[in-house]
Design a protein around this motif. Structure first.
Motif, PDB file in Angstrom:
ATOM      1  N   MET A   1     112.222 -46.773  -3.477  1.00  0.00           N
ATOM      2  CA  MET A   1     112.031 -47.549  -4.589  1.00  0.00           C
ATOM      3  C   MET A   1     113.070 -47.928  -5.549  1.00  0.00           C
ATOM      4  SD  MET A   1     109.002 -48.244  -4.038  1.00  0.00           S
ATOM      5  CE  MET A   1     107.594 -48.230  -4.965  1.00  0.00           C
TER       6      MET A   1
ATOM      7  N   TYR B   1     115.597 -50.236  -3.931  1.00  0.00           N
ATOM      8  CA  TYR B   1     114.730 -51.598  -4.017  1.00  0.00           C
ATOM      9  C   TYR B   1     114.823 -52.157  -5.178  1.00  0.00           C
ATOM     10  CZ  TYR B   1     111.549 -54.305  -1.103  1.00  0.00           C
ATOM     11  OH  TYR B   1     111.118 -55.225  -0.261  1.00  0.00           O
ATOM     12  N   ILE B   2     114.657 -51.481  -6.200  1.00  0.00           N
ATOM     13  CA  ILE B   2     114.886 -51.938  -7.589  1.00  0.00           C
ATOM     14  C   ILE B   2     116.342 -52.295  -8.328  1.00  0.00           C
ATOM     15  CG2 ILE B   2     114.472 -51.584 -10.297  1.00  0.00           C
ATOM     16  CD1 ILE B   2     112.033 -49.747  -9.372  1.00  0.00           C
TER      17      ILE B   2
ATOM     18  N   ALA C   1     117.146 -55.527  -6.388  1.00  0.00           N
ATOM     19  CA  ALA C   1     116.468 -56.550  -7.154  1.00  0.00           C
ATOM     20  C   ALA C   1     117.547 -57.009  -8.400  1.00  0.00           C
ATOM     21  CB  ALA C   1     114.933 -56.332  -7.565  1.00  0.00           C
TER      22      ALA C   1
ATOM     23  N   ILE D   1     112.397 -62.495  -6.850  1.00  0.00           N
ATOM     24  CA  ILE D   1     112.356 -60.976  -6.983  1.00  0.00           C
ATOM     25  C   ILE D   1     110.723 -60.758  -7.019  1.00  0.00           C
ATOM     26  CG2 ILE D   1     112.111 -59.293  -8.737  1.00  0.00           C
ATOM     27  CD1 ILE D   1     114.899 -60.026  -9.364  1.00  0.00           C
TER      28      ILE D   1
ATOM     29  N   ILE E   1     108.747 -58.391  -4.537  1.00  0.00           N
ATOM     30  CA  ILE E   1     107.968 -57.231  -4.947  1.00  0.00           C
ATOM     31  C   ILE E   1     106.457 -57.271  -4.454  1.00  0.00           C
ATOM     32  CG2 ILE E   1     106.728 -56.040  -6.862  1.00  0.00           C
ATOM     33  CD1 ILE E   1     109.129 -56.867  -8.502  1.00  0.00           C
ATOM     34  N   LYS E   2     106.143 -58.459  -4.049  1.00  0.00           N
ATOM     35  CA  LYS E   2     104.943 -58.793  -3.585  1.00  0.00           C
ATOM     36  C   LYS E   2     104.826 -58.409  -2.262  1.00  0.00           C
ATOM     37  CE  LYS E   2     101.450 -62.669  -3.069  1.00  0.00           C
ATOM     38  NZ  LYS E   2     101.160 -64.013  -3.614  1.00  0.00           N
TER      39      LYS E   2
ATOM     40  N   MET F   1     106.847 -56.027  -1.003  1.00  0.00           N
ATOM     41  CA  MET F   1     106.772 -54.446  -0.803  1.00  0.00           C
ATOM     42  C   MET F   1     105.454 -53.824  -1.127  1.00  0.00           C
ATOM     43  SD  MET F   1     109.277 -52.374  -3.080  1.00  0.00           S
ATOM     44  CE  MET F   1     108.222 -51.850  -4.576  1.00  0.00           C
ATOM     45  N   MET F   2     104.749 -54.600  -1.861  1.00  0.00           N
ATOM     46  CA  MET F   2     103.333 -53.866  -2.552  1.00  0.00           C
ATOM     47  C   MET F   2     102.350 -54.211  -1.498  1.00  0.00           C
ATOM     48  SD  MET F   2     104.019 -52.368  -5.215  1.00  0.00           S
ATOM     49  CE  MET F   2     102.711 -51.975  -5.929  1.00  0.00           C
TER      50      MET F   2
END
Length: 77
Positions: free
Chosen positions: A13, A16-17, A20, A64, A68-69, A71-72
């Motif tokens: 995580m 990933y951030i 981004a 981004i 995130i969409k 990834m979630m």
């Protein structure tokens, strides 16, 4: 049901951030340099550089959000 493809590792995580942030910076820089090049080529007004930079910010933010969409997993209940 739990998504078997999802990786809840905190290091993943964080990576990933951090990625981004790099993506956003890349989009902003591309917008800036593309606008600066365009101003030099057609001798346009200097405010085009601001427009190019803001366009890079908007496109980077959109990328981004999509990242995130994805990834979630859109959390389908």
């Amino acid at each position: 049901m739990d998504n078997p493809q999802r990786n809840d590792n905190p290091w993943f995580m964080a990576l990933y951030i951090g990625g981004a942030g790099g993506i956003l910076a890349t989009y902003i820089l591309i917008g800036f340099f593309a606008a600066r090049w365009l101003v030099g080529m057609v001798e346009g007004p200097r405010y085009w550089i601001a427009i190019g930079t803001i366009s890079g910010l908007v496109l980077g933010s959109f990328h981004i959000v999509m990242l995130i969409k994805k990834m979630m997993g859109e959390q389908d209940g």
